[in-house]
Write an enzyme that holds these catalytic residues in place. Sequence first.
Site, mmCIF file in Angstrom:
data_model
loop_
_atom_site.group_PDB
_atom_site.id
_atom_site.type_symbol
_atom_site.label_atom_id
_atom_site.label_comp_id
_atom_site.label_asym_id
_atom_site.label_seq_id
_atom_site.Cartn_x
_atom_site.Cartn_y
_atom_site.Cartn_z
ATOM 1 N N ALA A 186 0.860 -1.180 0.000
ATOM 2 C CA ALA A 186 0.000 0.000 0.000
ATOM 3 C C ALA A 186 0.900 1.235 0.000
ATOM 4 O O ALA A 186 2.072 1.156 0.384
ATOM 5 C CB ALA A 186 -0.882 -0.008 1.234
ATOM 6 N N GLY B 54 0.708 -5.081 0.838
ATOM 7 C CA GLY B 54 -0.511 -5.109 0.033
ATOM 8 C C GLY B 54 -0.268 -5.686 -1.353
ATOM 9 O O GLY B 54 -1.193 -6.224 -1.970
ATOM 10 N N GLU C 105 -0.536 -9.278 -0.875
ATOM 11 C CA GLU C 105 -1.963 -9.572 -0.628
ATOM 12 C C GLU C 105 -2.749 -9.524 -1.939
ATOM 13 O O GLU C 105 -3.663 -10.319 -2.160
ATOM 14 C CB GLU C 105 -2.519 -8.584 0.405
ATOM 15 C CG GLU C 105 -1.921 -8.847 1.794
ATOM 16 C CD GLU C 105 -2.193 -7.733 2.794
ATOM 17 O OE1 GLU C 105 -2.015 -6.542 2.436
ATOM 18 O OE2 GLU C 105 -2.591 -8.038 3.929
ATOM 19 N N GLU D 147 4.928 -5.114 6.981
ATOM 20 C CA GLU D 147 4.169 -4.111 7.738
ATOM 21 C C GLU D 147 4.713 -3.929 9.149
ATOM 22 O O GLU D 147 4.620 -2.844 9.722
ATOM 23 C CB GLU D 147 2.684 -4.491 7.798
ATOM 24 C CG GLU D 147 1.934 -4.393 6.474
ATOM 25 C CD GLU D 147 1.999 -5.659 5.623
ATOM 26 O OE1 GLU D 147 2.862 -6.527 5.888
ATOM 27 O OE2 GLU D 147 1.191 -5.774 4.695
HETATM 28 N N1 DAK Z 1 4.591 3.376 -0.566
HETATM 29 C C1 DAK Z 1 4.969 4.571 -1.068
HETATM 30 N N2 DAK Z 1 6.103 4.747 -1.767
HETATM 31 C C2 DAK Z 1 6.889 3.680 -1.950
HETATM 32 C C3 DAK Z 1 6.577 2.403 -1.437
HETATM 33 C C4 DAK Z 1 5.340 2.265 -0.714
HETATM 34 N N3 DAK Z 1 4.903 1.084 -0.230
HETATM 35 N N4 DAK Z 1 7.562 1.543 -1.779
HETATM 36 C C5 DAK Z 1 8.461 2.260 -2.482
HETATM 37 N N5 DAK Z 1 8.060 3.539 -2.593
HETATM 38 C C6 DAK Z 1 8.766 4.650 -3.263
HETATM 39 C C7 DAK Z 1 9.966 5.126 -2.459
HETATM 40 O O1 DAK Z 1 9.559 5.999 -1.450
HETATM 41 C C8 DAK Z 1 10.774 5.789 -3.537
HETATM 42 O O2 DAK Z 1 10.219 7.060 -3.817
HETATM 43 P P1 DAK Z 1 11.156 8.398 -3.862
HETATM 44 O O3 DAK Z 1 11.863 8.429 -2.573
HETATM 45 O O4 DAK Z 1 12.073 8.110 -5.036
HETATM 46 O O5 DAK Z 1 10.187 9.495 -4.099
HETATM 47 C C9 DAK Z 1 10.522 4.908 -4.746
HETATM 48 O O6 DAK Z 1 9.314 4.187 -4.487
HETATM 49 C C10 DAK Z 1 11.634 3.900 -4.993
HETATM 50 O O7 DAK Z 1 11.809 3.160 -3.791
HETATM 51 P P2 DAK Z 1 13.238 2.963 -3.093
HETATM 52 O O8 DAK Z 1 14.136 4.109 -3.392
HETATM 53 O O9 DAK Z 1 12.985 2.633 -1.680
HETATM 54 O O10 DAK Z 1 13.769 1.687 -3.903
HETATM 55 P P3 DAK Z 1 14.753 0.521 -3.381
HETATM 56 O O11 DAK Z 1 15.064 -0.299 -4.595
HETATM 57 O O12 DAK Z 1 15.876 1.071 -2.577
HETATM 58 O O13 DAK Z 1 13.842 -0.363 -2.369
HETATM 59 C C11 DAK Z 1 11.827 -1.512 -1.632
HETATM 60 C C12 DAK Z 1 12.704 -1.057 -2.812
HETATM 61 C C13 DAK Z 1 10.540 -2.092 -2.228
HETATM 62 C C14 DAK Z 1 12.567 -2.638 -0.880
HETATM 63 C C15 DAK Z 1 11.568 -0.320 -0.674
HETATM 64 O O14 DAK Z 1 11.019 0.759 -1.433
HETATM 65 C C16 DAK Z 1 10.576 -0.636 0.413
HETATM 66 O O15 DAK Z 1 10.917 -1.228 1.430
HETATM 67 N N6 DAK Z 1 9.316 -0.166 0.240
HETATM 68 C C17 DAK Z 1 8.284 -0.296 1.256
HETATM 69 C C18 DAK Z 1 7.782 -1.707 1.377
HETATM 70 C C19 DAK Z 1 6.728 -1.829 2.434
HETATM 71 O O16 DAK Z 1 6.956 -1.541 3.645
HETATM 72 N N7 DAK Z 1 5.571 -2.243 2.060
HETATM 73 C C20 DAK Z 1 4.426 -2.464 2.963
HETATM 74 C C21 DAK Z 1 3.588 -1.225 2.941
HETATM 75 S S1 DAK Z 1 2.264 -1.341 4.110
HETATM 76 C C22 DAK Z 1 -5.353 -1.923 4.221
HETATM 77 C C23 DAK Z 1 -4.947 -3.119 3.694
HETATM 78 C C24 DAK Z 1 -3.619 -3.340 3.385
HETATM 79 C C25 DAK Z 1 -2.674 -2.383 3.631
HETATM 80 C C26 DAK Z 1 -3.069 -1.183 4.140
HETATM 81 C C27 DAK Z 1 -4.402 -0.948 4.431
HETATM 82 N N8 DAK Z 1 -6.760 -1.676 4.528
HETATM 83 C C28 DAK Z 1 -7.714 -2.729 4.276
HETATM 84 C C29 DAK Z 1 -7.235 -0.398 4.838
HETATM 85 C C30 DAK Z 1 -1.308 -2.675 3.276
HETATM 86 C C31 DAK Z 1 -0.273 -2.078 3.879
HETATM 87 C C32 DAK Z 1 1.059 -2.174 3.287
HETATM 88 O O17 DAK Z 1 1.288 -2.756 2.254
#
Ligand code: DAK
Length: 258
Positions: free
Chosen positions: A66, A109, A112, A132
């Site tokens: 997400a 997400g 998921e 998460e």
């Molecule tokens: N959200 C927003 N931006 C993201 C992102 C994300 N999940 N993942 C990556 N980006 C953005 C980065 O911020 C960066 O943007 P700038 O800084 O260039 O503006 C760009 O994408 C490139 O990312 P990185 O520079 O970080 O690239 P790397 O190759 O170094 O790393 C990575 C890739 C995928 C390992 C890293 O970006 C990362 O760890 N990303 C976050 C992964 C994460 O924590 N995902 C879980 C998110 S929480 C719900 C149901 C479900 C959910 C929510 C609500 N409801 C039913 C209401 C789900 C929640 C989640 O998924």
Amino acid sequence: MPKNDLVLVEIKDRVALLTLNRPEAMNALNSALMLELMDTLEELDRDDSLGCFVLTGSAKAFAAGADIKEMAEASSIDMLLKDHIGPFDRITRIGKPIIAAVSGWCLGGGNELAMSCDMILAAEGAKFGQPEINLGVMPGAGGTQRLTRAVGKAIAMEMVLNNRTLSAAEALQYGLVNKVVPDERYMEDALALAAEIAARAPLALRMGKQAVNRALETHLADGIAEERHAFYFLFSSEDQKEGMRAFSEKRKPDWKGK
Ligand code: DAK
């Protein structure tokens, strides 16, 4: 709902390829993308000329979860009312089979979403996780439920509680994905698999998909009763007559989806 090209669609014969298109954000699933994806899937699902869908991202990321920036400052009430990821559930009502073609990051997400598809074909470099916990939250779109059903409690606990990431080979070993193929072939192989499925009897596909999914949600006796009804129901289709006659006549069936 305006179309923002957050999901690109290409159609070839009976297969629709849907590509998540936020490469600058690793295909993070913001609300606009989720709405566009679900609207698009529902529209394509009503098109009888299509038999199967492939959902993919980029080579680097199927989807990194997400959109963290979109929800970072939200309150519980905002989350409830805005229901950013709420459209998620709409994918479970799509009748046609959906294959997730996963390369690169498949996180949170994103994982998921892939698990809400019917099959997952992974490039060998794909990585699956539920990170998460690193953000002070937990999976919220099926990550504790579908993941546990797929990989079992032991691995699900490691992924949800300790951010264990699975390689594609591990994902195959634990039953999360159907198939792992070389990185350079994942799109081609996913499209070939989709074309094979799309050529099959449409009503039987739809009902078979529904019945397998029910197995995850219901008691055995209820599931078997539903399966029996669906099986009998298919005997009112032209395709059942065609399929069984074609077998006897030693020819290929010509499916009508009727
Ligand atoms: N959200 C927003 N931006 C993201 C992102 C994300 N999940 N993942 C990556 N980006 C953005 C980065 O911020 C960066 O943007 P700038 O800084 O260039 O503006 C760009 O994408 C490139 O990312 P990185 O520079 O970080 O690239 P790397 O190759 O170094 O790393 C990575 C890739 C995928 C390992 C890293 O970006 C990362 O760890 N990303 C976050 C992964 C994460 O924590 N995902 C879980 C998110 S929480 C719900 C149901 C479900 C959910 C929510 C609500 N409801 C039913 C209401 C789900 C929640 C989640 O998924």
